[in-house]
Design a protein around this motif. Structure first.
Motif, PDB file in Angstrom:
ATOM      1  N   VAL A  45      37.866  34.150  29.214  1.00 46.06           N
ATOM      2  CA  VAL A  45      38.314  34.828  27.995  1.00 46.06           C
ATOM      3  C   VAL A  45      38.752  36.259  28.334  1.00 46.06           C
ATOM      4  CG1 VAL A  45      37.542  35.703  25.741  1.00 46.06           C
ATOM      5  CG2 VAL A  45      36.803  33.434  26.521  1.00 46.06           C
ATOM      6  N   LEU A  46      37.958  36.922  29.157  1.00 43.58           N
ATOM      7  CA  LEU A  46      38.302  38.299  29.563  1.00 43.58           C
ATOM      8  C   LEU A  46      39.655  38.290  30.273  1.00 43.58           C
ATOM      9  CD1 LEU A  46      34.803  39.284  30.987  1.00 43.58           C
ATOM     10  CD2 LEU A  46      35.813  40.110  28.854  1.00 43.58           C
ATOM     11  N   HIS A  47      39.811  37.321  31.159  1.00 44.66           N
ATOM     12  CA  HIS A  47      41.048  37.236  31.925  1.00 44.66           C
ATOM     13  C   HIS A  47      42.252  37.021  31.013  1.00 44.66           C
ATOM     14  CE1 HIS A  47      43.964  35.093  34.680  1.00 44.66           C
ATOM     15  NE2 HIS A  47      43.904  36.316  35.128  1.00 44.66           N
ATOM     16  N   SER A  48      42.115  36.113  30.055  1.00 43.13           N
ATOM     17  CA  SER A  48      43.261  35.837  29.184  1.00 43.13           C
ATOM     18  C   SER A  48      43.618  37.083  28.366  1.00 43.13           C
ATOM     19  CB  SER A  48      42.975  34.642  28.275  1.00 43.13           C
ATOM     20  OG  SER A  48      42.072  35.013  27.274  1.00 43.13           O
ATOM     21  N   ARG A  49      42.634  37.931  28.105  1.00 44.50           N
ATOM     22  CA  ARG A  49      42.919  39.134  27.301  1.00 44.50           C
ATOM     23  C   ARG A  49      43.539  40.264  28.114  1.00 44.50           C
ATOM     24  NH1 ARG A  49      37.402  39.565  23.901  1.00 44.50           N
ATOM     25  NH2 ARG A  49      37.586  37.662  22.682  1.00 44.50           N
ATOM     26  N   ILE A  50      43.228  40.312  29.393  1.00 43.51           N
ATOM     27  CA  ILE A  50      43.707  41.477  30.164  1.00 43.51           C
ATOM     28  C   ILE A  50      44.891  41.155  31.097  1.00 43.51           C
ATOM     29  CG2 ILE A  50      41.495  42.723  30.130  1.00 43.51           C
ATOM     30  CD1 ILE A  50      42.522  41.051  33.277  1.00 43.51           C
ATOM     31  N   LYS A  51      45.241  39.872  31.190  1.00 41.01           N
ATOM     32  CA  LYS A  51      46.203  39.518  32.249  1.00 41.01           C
ATOM     33  C   LYS A  51      47.588  40.146  32.106  1.00 41.01           C
ATOM     34  CE  LYS A  51      47.263  34.975  30.394  1.00 41.01           C
ATOM     35  NZ  LYS A  51      46.873  33.594  30.415  1.00 41.01           N
ATOM     36  N   HIS A  52      47.976  40.498  30.881  1.00 47.01           N
ATOM     37  CA  HIS A  52      49.305  41.102  30.732  1.00 47.01           C
ATOM     38  C   HIS A  52      49.240  42.630  30.690  1.00 47.01           C
ATOM     39  CE1 HIS A  52      50.912  37.177  30.364  1.00 47.01           C
ATOM     40  NE2 HIS A  52      50.197  36.894  29.295  1.00 47.01           N
ATOM     41  N   GLU A  53      48.059  43.176  30.954  1.00 44.19           N
ATOM     42  CA  GLU A  53      47.922  44.634  30.893  1.00 44.19           C
ATOM     43  C   GLU A  53      47.852  45.221  32.303  1.00 44.19           C
ATOM     44  OE1 GLU A  53      45.491  44.578  26.679  1.00 44.19           O
ATOM     45  OE2 GLU A  53      44.422  45.086  28.507  1.00 44.19           O
ATOM     46  N   SER A  54      48.275  46.468  32.417  1.00 45.39           N
ATOM     47  CA  SER A  54      48.312  47.032  33.769  1.00 45.39           C
ATOM     48  C   SER A  54      47.595  48.374  33.877  1.00 45.39           C
ATOM     49  CB  SER A  54      49.772  47.205  34.202  1.00 45.39           C
ATOM     50  OG  SER A  54      50.393  48.070  33.287  1.00 45.39           O
ATOM     51  N   HIS A  55      46.858  48.760  32.821  1.00 42.40           N
ATOM     52  CA  HIS A  55      46.263  50.106  32.854  1.00 42.40           C
ATOM     53  C   HIS A  55      44.843  50.123  33.405  1.00 42.40           C
ATOM     54  CE1 HIS A  55      44.926  48.480  28.986  1.00 42.40           C
ATOM     55  NE2 HIS A  55      43.904  49.318  29.079  1.00 42.40           N
TER      56      HIS A  55
ATOM     57  N   LEU B 111      41.431  45.962  38.111  1.00 44.24           N
ATOM     58  CA  LEU B 111      41.886  44.567  38.003  1.00 44.24           C
ATOM     59  C   LEU B 111      43.318  44.372  38.494  1.00 44.24           C
ATOM     60  CD1 LEU B 111      40.197  43.643  34.591  1.00 44.24           C
ATOM     61  CD2 LEU B 111      39.343  43.254  36.895  1.00 44.24           C
ATOM     62  N   GLN B 112      43.866  45.415  39.117  1.00 40.86           N
ATOM     63  CA  GLN B 112      45.207  45.276  39.699  1.00 40.86           C
ATOM     64  C   GLN B 112      45.086  44.672  41.092  1.00 40.86           C
ATOM     65  OE1 GLN B 112      47.750  45.819  37.502  1.00 40.86           O
ATOM     66  NE2 GLN B 112      45.926  46.143  36.268  1.00 40.86           N
ATOM     67  N   VAL B 113      44.648  43.436  41.147  1.00 40.96           N
ATOM     68  CA  VAL B 113      44.417  42.748  42.416  1.00 40.96           C
ATOM     69  C   VAL B 113      45.097  41.386  42.354  1.00 40.96           C
ATOM     70  CG1 VAL B 113      42.223  43.911  42.919  1.00 40.96           C
ATOM     71  CG2 VAL B 113      42.209  41.836  41.542  1.00 40.96           C
ATOM     72  N   LYS B 114      45.141  40.706  43.536  1.00 37.67           N
ATOM     73  CA  LYS B 114      45.838  39.414  43.601  1.00 37.67           C
ATOM     74  C   LYS B 114      45.199  38.355  42.711  1.00 37.67           C
ATOM     75  CE  LYS B 114      48.453  38.603  47.763  1.00 37.67           C
ATOM     76  NZ  LYS B 114      48.233  38.524  49.186  1.00 37.67           N
TER      77      LYS B 114
ATOM     78  N   LYS C 145      37.930  38.579  40.806  1.00 38.80           N
ATOM     79  CA  LYS C 145      37.389  39.940  40.713  1.00 38.80           C
ATOM     80  C   LYS C 145      36.512  40.095  39.460  1.00 38.80           C
ATOM     81  CE  LYS C 145      37.411  44.331  41.941  1.00 38.80           C
ATOM     82  NZ  LYS C 145      36.920  44.831  43.197  1.00 38.80           N
ATOM     83  N   ILE C 146      36.980  39.541  38.346  1.00 36.36           N
ATOM     84  CA  ILE C 146      36.210  39.615  37.100  1.00 36.36           C
ATOM     85  C   ILE C 146      34.853  38.943  37.301  1.00 36.36           C
ATOM     86  CG2 ILE C 146      36.071  38.725  34.720  1.00 36.36           C
ATOM     87  CD1 ILE C 146      39.144  39.119  34.558  1.00 36.36           C
ATOM     88  N   LYS C 147      34.858  37.754  37.914  1.00 31.81           N
ATOM     89  CA  LYS C 147      33.602  37.023  38.126  1.00 31.81           C
ATOM     90  C   LYS C 147      32.652  37.819  39.017  1.00 31.81           C
ATOM     91  CE  LYS C 147      35.250  32.382  37.221  1.00 31.81           C
ATOM     92  NZ  LYS C 147      35.853  31.168  37.761  1.00 31.81           N
TER      93      LYS C 147
END
Ligand code: S3P
Length: 166
Positions: free
Chosen positions: A106-116, A120-123, A128-130
């Protein structure tokens, strides 16, 4: 009224929930990330890039100390605020600590289109979230109560918090 302090991982919904909650309770609202950016005159991503995470954490400590002096506020915290015991001590003095939990997917789906968010600016952000969630779990456990926001809307989370505060 005591402050209500929202903790939780990036993307858990602290900002939207915090603002709505403050509106309902007619309390002030403050975000430690905003205080850091205001004090530094720079965006968080620039602070990380120029000075690195340890320096950011020092600025964060000051911002938390500043926010902790307030009364009758919802305090929205950055996801890493829980890592420093001093931060939690300050926030606890006049605050109720609420942990907003959400599943990594859920966290991933919420942040995946954000870049700030520099961390989390990793491959492989989901990996990384886990990792970060696992490491931080004992720190997030430092709360008065928690809400699992994974399947809830912002309004529902706010309602849950209000029920627990009764
Ligand atoms: C961080 C969370 C961010 C921000 C910074 C570091 C973290 O805040 O403070 O990028 O270590 O989890 P949000 O939780 O508001 O995204």
């Amino acid at each position: 009224m005591k402050n209500i302090v929202l903790t939780g991982f990036m993307g858990a919904g602290k900002s939207s929930v915090g603002r709505k909650l403050a509106e309902k309770l007619e309390m002030g609202v403050v975000d430690t990330d905003d205080i850091i950016e205001k004090n530094a005159g720079m965006k968080i991503s620039q602070i990380f890039e120029k000075f690195g995470e340890p320096h950011f954490r020092e600025l964060e400590k000051k911002a938390v100390a500043e926010a902790s002096k307030l009364e009758n506020h919802v305090i929205i915290t950055g996801g890493g605020v829980v890592l420093k015991e001093e931060n939690m001590k300050n926030l606890r003095k006049n605050g109720i600590i609420v942990y907003l939990h959400a599943k990594p997917e859920v966290l991933h789906s919420r942040i995946k289109h954000e870049s700030h968010r520099p961390l989390l600016q990793v491959k492989e952000p989901i990996k990384k979230i886990k990792e970060l969630l696992e490491y931080r779990a004992p720190f997030y456990a430092n709360n008065d109560f928690m809400i699992d926001a994974s399947e809830l809307t912002v309004e529902e989370v706010v309602e849950e918090i209000l029920k627990k505060l009764e």
